[in-house]
Design an enzyme around this catalytic site. Structure first.
Site, PDB file in Angstrom:
ATOM      1  N   ASP A  62       7.457  -0.799  -6.895  1.00 52.69           N
ATOM      2  CA  ASP A  62       6.020  -0.877  -7.134  1.00 52.69           C
ATOM      3  C   ASP A  62       5.348  -0.146  -5.985  1.00 52.69           C
ATOM      4  O   ASP A  62       5.458  -0.562  -4.824  1.00 52.69           O
ATOM      5  CB  ASP A  62       5.580  -2.340  -7.179  1.00 52.69           C
ATOM      6  CG  ASP A  62       4.115  -2.514  -7.549  1.00 52.69           C
ATOM      7  OD1 ASP A  62       3.327  -1.561  -7.361  1.00 52.69           O
ATOM      8  OD2 ASP A  62       3.755  -3.610  -8.007  1.00 52.69           O
ATOM      9  N   VAL A  63       4.659   0.944  -6.288  1.00 50.01           N
ATOM     10  CA  VAL A  63       4.089   1.778  -5.219  1.00 50.01           C
ATOM     11  C   VAL A  63       3.017   1.057  -4.419  1.00 50.01           C
ATOM     12  O   VAL A  63       2.629   1.523  -3.334  1.00 50.01           O
ATOM     13  CB  VAL A  63       3.528   3.110  -5.763  1.00 50.01           C
ATOM     14  CG1 VAL A  63       4.633   3.940  -6.392  1.00 50.01           C
ATOM     15  CG2 VAL A  63       2.373   2.873  -6.742  1.00 50.01           C
ATOM     16  N   ASN A  89       3.385  10.206  -8.695  1.00 51.95           N
ATOM     17  CA  ASN A  89       2.842  10.330 -10.044  1.00 51.95           C
ATOM     18  C   ASN A  89       2.305   9.019 -10.605  1.00 51.95           C
ATOM     19  O   ASN A  89       1.470   9.028 -11.511  1.00 51.95           O
ATOM     20  CB  ASN A  89       3.944  10.875 -10.965  1.00 51.95           C
ATOM     21  CG  ASN A  89       3.611  10.757 -12.429  1.00 51.95           C
ATOM     22  OD1 ASN A  89       2.773  11.489 -12.946  1.00 51.95           O
ATOM     23  ND2 ASN A  89       4.275   9.831 -13.110  1.00 51.95           N
ATOM     24  N   TYR A 153     -12.003   4.931 -11.527  1.00 56.35           N
ATOM     25  CA  TYR A 153     -10.956   5.945 -11.659  1.00 56.35           C
ATOM     26  C   TYR A 153     -11.326   7.200 -10.868  1.00 56.35           C
ATOM     27  O   TYR A 153     -10.476   7.769 -10.166  1.00 56.35           O
ATOM     28  CB  TYR A 153     -10.748   6.274 -13.132  1.00 56.35           C
ATOM     29  CG  TYR A 153      -9.553   7.159 -13.391  1.00 56.35           C
ATOM     30  CD1 TYR A 153      -8.263   6.666 -13.227  1.00 56.35           C
ATOM     31  CD2 TYR A 153      -9.717   8.472 -13.807  1.00 56.35           C
ATOM     32  CE1 TYR A 153      -7.163   7.475 -13.465  1.00 56.35           C
ATOM     33  CE2 TYR A 153      -8.623   9.286 -14.050  1.00 56.35           C
ATOM     34  CZ  TYR A 153      -7.347   8.790 -13.877  1.00 56.35           C
ATOM     35  OH  TYR A 153      -6.261   9.598 -14.109  1.00 56.35           O
ATOM     36  N   LYS A 157      -9.193   9.056  -7.779  1.00 59.85           N
ATOM     37  CA  LYS A 157      -8.692  10.422  -7.885  1.00 59.85           C
ATOM     38  C   LYS A 157      -9.393  11.366  -6.906  1.00 59.85           C
ATOM     39  O   LYS A 157      -8.758  12.297  -6.381  1.00 59.85           O
ATOM     40  CB  LYS A 157      -8.820  10.925  -9.324  1.00 59.85           C
ATOM     41  CG  LYS A 157      -7.879  10.211 -10.293  1.00 59.85           C
ATOM     42  CD  LYS A 157      -6.421  10.323  -9.867  1.00 59.85           C
ATOM     43  CE  LYS A 157      -5.469   9.677 -10.857  1.00 59.85           C
ATOM     44  NZ  LYS A 157      -4.050   9.816 -10.461  1.00 59.85           N
ATOM     45  N   VAL A 186      -3.712  15.172 -20.843  1.00 61.89           N
ATOM     46  CA  VAL A 186      -2.273  15.330 -21.016  1.00 61.89           C
ATOM     47  C   VAL A 186      -1.803  14.382 -22.121  1.00 61.89           C
ATOM     48  O   VAL A 186      -2.271  13.249 -22.218  1.00 61.89           O
ATOM     49  CB  VAL A 186      -1.510  15.012 -19.709  1.00 61.89           C
ATOM     50  CG1 VAL A 186      -0.003  15.182 -19.915  1.00 61.89           C
ATOM     51  CG2 VAL A 186      -1.996  15.909 -18.574  1.00 61.89           C
TER      52      VAL A 186
END
Length: 237
Positions: A62-63, A89, A153, A157, A186
Site C-alpha cells: 500500500d503506497v 502509478n 483530485y 495531481k 485513458v
C-alpha cells in the site's frame, strides 16, 4: 541508449489498467518487472497473466505506507539484485463539488496520489542512485487543467507534477532521470470504469507503455522531464 534486456522495473498499482499495460510492454522489451497492489491475491493473478515467475514479481504494498514500499523495494533487490526503473502509478479519484467532498475522500486521494509517490521515490531512490536509473510518476492533465468537481483530485495531481519536477532537479546530479507523464483520458478501470469498445477513442494502456519504453530508449543526454499526451479524437466519444 538504455539496453533494456535484464533491466528491472517496479510499477505501483500494476494489477490492472495503465500499470498492467506498462508492465506488459516492458516485459516484451526483455525487462523483469515487479508489480504491486494492496491485495496480494489480485496482484498475483495479474502477474500470472503477464508471465513467468522468472520475469514477473507480485508484491503486496500500500503506497500510503512508507514501510510497505521499503519492503517492496527490499524484496525486489533480494530477488534481482538491482532496480533500474520505477513508475509511481497507483492512484484513486473521488469527484464532487468542494462543499460536498468529505474529508475521508480528500485524505485518501492525498495519501495515495501524492504522499504515495513520495513514499515510492523515498523507498527506491538509493537503488536508483546505484543503477543510475529512471523514476517516472503517472500524473494527469488534471495536474495542469482544473475542472469543476475536481478540487481534491486536481490538488493531488498538481502536487504530483510539482513534486516530480522538483525531484528531477534534485536527482539529476546522480544521473537519475525523472519524468512526469501526464495523460488525458485513458481506457482504464479508474473511477470504476469498465473498459470496453466505448473507450476506443481514449488512450490505451499499451500506449502509455510505449511512451515509457520510448523514454527509456532516448539518449541519456536528453531528458523529456514532462510529457503531456491526450486522445487524438475526443470528438469520437
Amino acid at each position: 541508449m538504455m539496453d533494456l534486456k535484464g533491466k528491472v522495473a517496479y510499477i505501483t498499482g500494476g494489477s490492472k489498467g495503465i500499470g498492467h499495460g506498462v508492465a506488459k510492454t516492458l516485459l516484451n522489451a526483455g525487462m523483469k518487472v515487479a508489480i504491486s497492489g494492496r491485495t496480494l491475491k489480485t496482484v498475483q493473478e495479474a502477474a500470472s497473466i503477464l508471465g513467468s515467475e522468472k520475469s514477473v514479481l507480485a508484491l503486496e504494498s500500500d503506497v500510503t505506507s512508507l514501510e510497505n514500499e521499503q519492503q517492496a523495494i527490499n524484496t525486489i533487490l533480494q530477488r534481482w539484485g538491482h532496480l533500474d526503473v520505477v513508475l509511481a502509478n497507483a492512484g484513486v479519484g473521488h469527484f464532487a463539488p468542494v462543499d460536498e467532498m468529505v474529508p475521508e475522500q480528500w485524505h485518501q486521494m492525498m495519501n495515495t496520489n501524492l504522499t504515495g509517490v513520495f513514499h515510492t521515490l523515498k523507498a527506491s531512490v538509493e537503488a536508483l542512485k546505484s543503477s543510475k536509473g529512471y523514476f517516472m510518476s503517472l500524473a494527469s492533465l488534471a495536474g495542469t487543467n482544473f475542472f469543476a468537481n475536481g478540487a481534491g483530485y486536481n490538488a493531488t495531481k498538481f502536487g504530483v507534477v510539482g513534486f516530480t519536477q522538483a525531484a528531477m532537479l534534485d536527482l539529476r546530479r546522480y544521473d537519475i532521470k525523472v519524468t512526469t507523464i501526464m495523460p488525458g483520458s485513458v481506457a482504464s478501470y479508474f473511477n470504476d470504469n469498465d473498459p470496453s469498445e466505448k473507450d476506443a477513442w481514449k488512450i490505451q494502456p499499451e500506449d502509455i507503455g510505449q511512451i515509457v519504453l520510448d523514454l527509456l530508449m532516448i539518449h541519456p543526454r536528453t531528458l523529456p522531464s514532462k510529457v503531456e499526451v491526450r486522445p487524438t479524437r475526443p470528438d469520437l466519444k
